[in-house]
Design a protein around this motif. Structure first.
Motif, PDB file in Angstrom:
ATOM      1  N   UNK A   1       0.824  -1.206   0.000  1.00  0.00           N
ATOM      2  CA  UNK A   1       0.000   0.000   0.000  1.00  0.00           C
ATOM      3  C   UNK A   1       0.861   1.260   0.000  1.00  0.00           C
ATOM      4  N   UNK A   2       2.010   1.175   0.681  1.00  0.00           N
ATOM      5  CA  UNK A   2       2.908   2.335   0.680  1.00  0.00           C
ATOM      6  C   UNK A   2       3.443   2.600  -0.720  1.00  0.00           C
ATOM      7  N   UNK A   3       3.828   1.531  -1.416  1.00  0.00           N
ATOM      8  CA  UNK A   3       4.323   1.695  -2.782  1.00  0.00           C
ATOM      9  C   UNK A   3       3.240   2.260  -3.692  1.00  0.00           C
ATOM     10  N   UNK A   4       2.006   1.767  -3.528  1.00  0.00           N
ATOM     11  CA  UNK A   4       0.897   2.267  -4.338  1.00  0.00           C
ATOM     12  C   UNK A   4       0.654   3.750  -4.090  1.00  0.00           C
ATOM     13  N   UNK A   5       0.724   4.147  -2.809  1.00  0.00           N
ATOM     14  CA  UNK A   5       0.496   5.558  -2.469  1.00  0.00           C
ATOM     15  C   UNK A   5       1.586   6.454  -3.038  1.00  0.00           C
ATOM     16  N   UNK A   6       2.820   5.939  -3.041  1.00  0.00           N
ATOM     17  CA  UNK A   6       3.946   6.738  -3.539  1.00  0.00           C
ATOM     18  C   UNK A   6       4.040   6.725  -5.055  1.00  0.00           C
ATOM     19  N   UNK A   7       3.372   5.767  -5.682  1.00  0.00           N
ATOM     20  CA  UNK A   7       3.381   5.685  -7.140  1.00  0.00           C
ATOM     21  C   UNK A   7       2.348   6.660  -7.707  1.00  0.00           C
TER      22      UNK A   7
ATOM     23  N   UNK B   1       2.616  12.839 -10.245  1.00  0.00           N
ATOM     24  CA  UNK B   1       3.508  13.992 -10.040  1.00  0.00           C
ATOM     25  C   UNK B   1       4.827  13.613  -9.376  1.00  0.00           C
ATOM     26  N   UNK B   2       4.773  12.683  -8.390  1.00  0.00           N
ATOM     27  CA  UNK B   2       6.005  12.208  -7.761  1.00  0.00           C
ATOM     28  C   UNK B   2       6.895  11.526  -8.791  1.00  0.00           C
ATOM     29  N   UNK B   3       6.261  10.692  -9.613  1.00  0.00           N
ATOM     30  CA  UNK B   3       7.014   9.964 -10.630  1.00  0.00           C
ATOM     31  C   UNK B   3       7.717  10.929 -11.584  1.00  0.00           C
TER      32      UNK B   3
ATOM     33  N   UNK C   1      12.838  13.720 -13.514  1.00  0.00           N
ATOM     34  CA  UNK C   1      13.662  14.885 -13.866  1.00  0.00           C
ATOM     35  C   UNK C   1      14.480  15.388 -12.674  1.00  0.00           C
ATOM     36  N   UNK C   2      14.605  14.559 -11.634  1.00  0.00           N
ATOM     37  CA  UNK C   2      15.194  15.032 -10.379  1.00  0.00           C
ATOM     38  C   UNK C   2      16.653  15.435 -10.508  1.00  0.00           C
ATOM     39  N   UNK C   3      17.424  14.770 -11.368  1.00  0.00           N
ATOM     40  CA  UNK C   3      18.820  15.159 -11.538  1.00  0.00           C
ATOM     41  C   UNK C   3      18.910  16.597 -12.038  1.00  0.00           C
ATOM     42  N   UNK C   4      18.110  16.926 -13.042  1.00  0.00           N
ATOM     43  CA  UNK C   4      18.138  18.291 -13.577  1.00  0.00           C
ATOM     44  C   UNK C   4      17.645  19.303 -12.552  1.00  0.00           C
ATOM     45  N   UNK C   5      16.595  18.956 -11.808  1.00  0.00           N
ATOM     46  CA  UNK C   5      16.120  19.860 -10.752  1.00  0.00           C
ATOM     47  C   UNK C   5      17.229  20.113  -9.748  1.00  0.00           C
TER      48      UNK C   5
END
Length: 383
Positions: free
Chosen positions: A302-308, A311-313, A318-322
């Motif tokens: 359920x935690x994985x589902x909530x984090x999936x 917008x988070x994905x 693009x997190x390296x560029x951010x």
């Protein structure tokens, strides 16, 4: 995004951020290292448990890793240095002044420029924290990239020649990195005493050998270790080496162990000890294990589902560029007079503005720089 929040609030809302203890969000960077340990050690661990004779193709791995980091970094660094001219010319810890762009400009010294272009500036006391100063983490990440094929070669050799079990072999690797990181931290402490360094920030980021050690693989290898340990458990459960009942017990005790690990992290953080990163990494590894362990046997989390969450994905994609854009733009926006002052309204405004700008620029460099490199890397098979 947590690191972005720490940097922008500490620079423009120093008192407000301090009163809210927002600097704790900076520990999220250690989670990144632990996650790297989990993801990048996974192919080696999986192949050992499956009884394969050799680790995944090292040439393909090296190409993938180089194209993951350098295209985006080089483009953003060159824009930061020559167009925006907000690179740190000298050590940021000594020249950075909250609320201003002091210490930034254009690096013209050939040796400093070459060191920053190749991401080796962190290995020299006179150059550490120059350029895009948060890029020290990429230097450490690259050192981990280099270490993994060496670790893999040793593990597969021991498997072939000694017949050790995959579980014992793979768990030995993160234990070795914890030992190495601990040795590095003790050595850095000795260097601090020898050089008369008493300030924690200077010891970690100043132009001295203590900072070089702590920001290098010698002092920072344990940041990856607990993510590596988590993936060993994950694969062991997925291959049946660890049974379902044992897996449930491991997950339960991981939840229990998370709380004391966080307490120890805070205690060492307050003390100003470099070992706080060890316990942050431990907590990060436990969090990863709690999230993903049910997936090892094809179950649901359920935690994985909530984090999936889309917008988070996308932010993760693009997190390296951010990450690379946020500090140069933090400096540039201040230089252009667009950042607010030290109160809650200013803090929120600065965070939102920098987030919007960094995400927008990150989207551009991901689309036109990172993604083409990643697509090209897929031509090189790991097998």
């Amino acid at each position: 995004m947590c690191v972005l929040a720490v940097h922008v609030t500490a620079h423009y809302s120093e008192d407000t951020a301090s009163s809210a203890k927002l600097q704790l969000l900076g520990q999220a960077l250690i989670f990144f290292f632990a996650l790297s340990g989990f993801l990048l050690f996974l192919p080696i661990v999986r192949d050992l448990f499956l009884g394969k004779d050799a680790q995944p193709n090292v040439r393909a791995y090296a190409i993938h890793r180089a194209l993951r980091i350098f295209p985006a970094y080089l483009v953003i660094f060159l824009i930061t240095n020559f167009a925006l001219q907000v690179s740190f010319v000298d050590n940021a810890q000594q020249t950075l002044v909250a609320g201003s762009e002091a210490g930034t400009g254009m690096i013209t010294n050939p040796l400093s420029l070459l060191a920053n272009l190749t991401l080796v500036q962190t290995y020299f006391p006179s150059l550490i924290q120059t350029g895009i100063n948060p890029a020290w983490s990429l230097t450490l990440e690259i050192a981990f990239y280099i270490s993994l094929p060496i670790i893999g070669a040793v593990l597969f050799w021991l498997r072939r020649t000694r017949g050790w079990s995959p579980l014992a072999l793979t768990m030995a690797a993160p234990i070795a990195l914890v030992v190495l990181g601990s040795i590095g931290k003790v050595f850095a402490s000795w260097l601090q005493s020898r050089e008369g360094i008493t300030d924690v920030v200077e010891a970690n980021f100043g132009p001295n050998w203590s900072a070089v050690v702590l920001r290098s693989f010698l002092g920072g290898s344990d940041a990856f270790a607990f993510g590596m340990a988590a993936v060993v458990v994950f694969v062991a459960v997925g291959t049946g080496v660890i049974g379902s009942k044992a897996a449930r017990r491991i997950r339960f005790w991981s939840v229990i162990a998370l709380f004391p690990s966080l307490v120890l992290m805070l205690a060492f953080l307050v003390k100003g000890s470099a070992f706080q990163s060890t316990f942050t990494s431990l907590a990060s590894g436990l969090i990863i294990l709690i999230i993903v362990l049910p997936l090892a046997e094809g179950g649901e989390s359920k935690m994985a589902d909530a984090l999936d969450f889309k917008p988070f994905e996308y932010l993760g994609r693009i997190s390296l560029s951010i990450y690379l854009w946020h500090f140069p733009m933090l400096m540039a926006l201040g230089k252009w007079g667009l950042m607010a002052g030290d109160d809650w309204a200013g803090l929120v405004r600065n965070f939102v503005l920098l987030s919007v700008v960094s995400i927008a620029l990150g989207s551009i460099t991901y689309r036109w720089v990172e993604k083409p490199g990643l697509m090209y890397a897929r031509k090189f098979k790991s097998k």
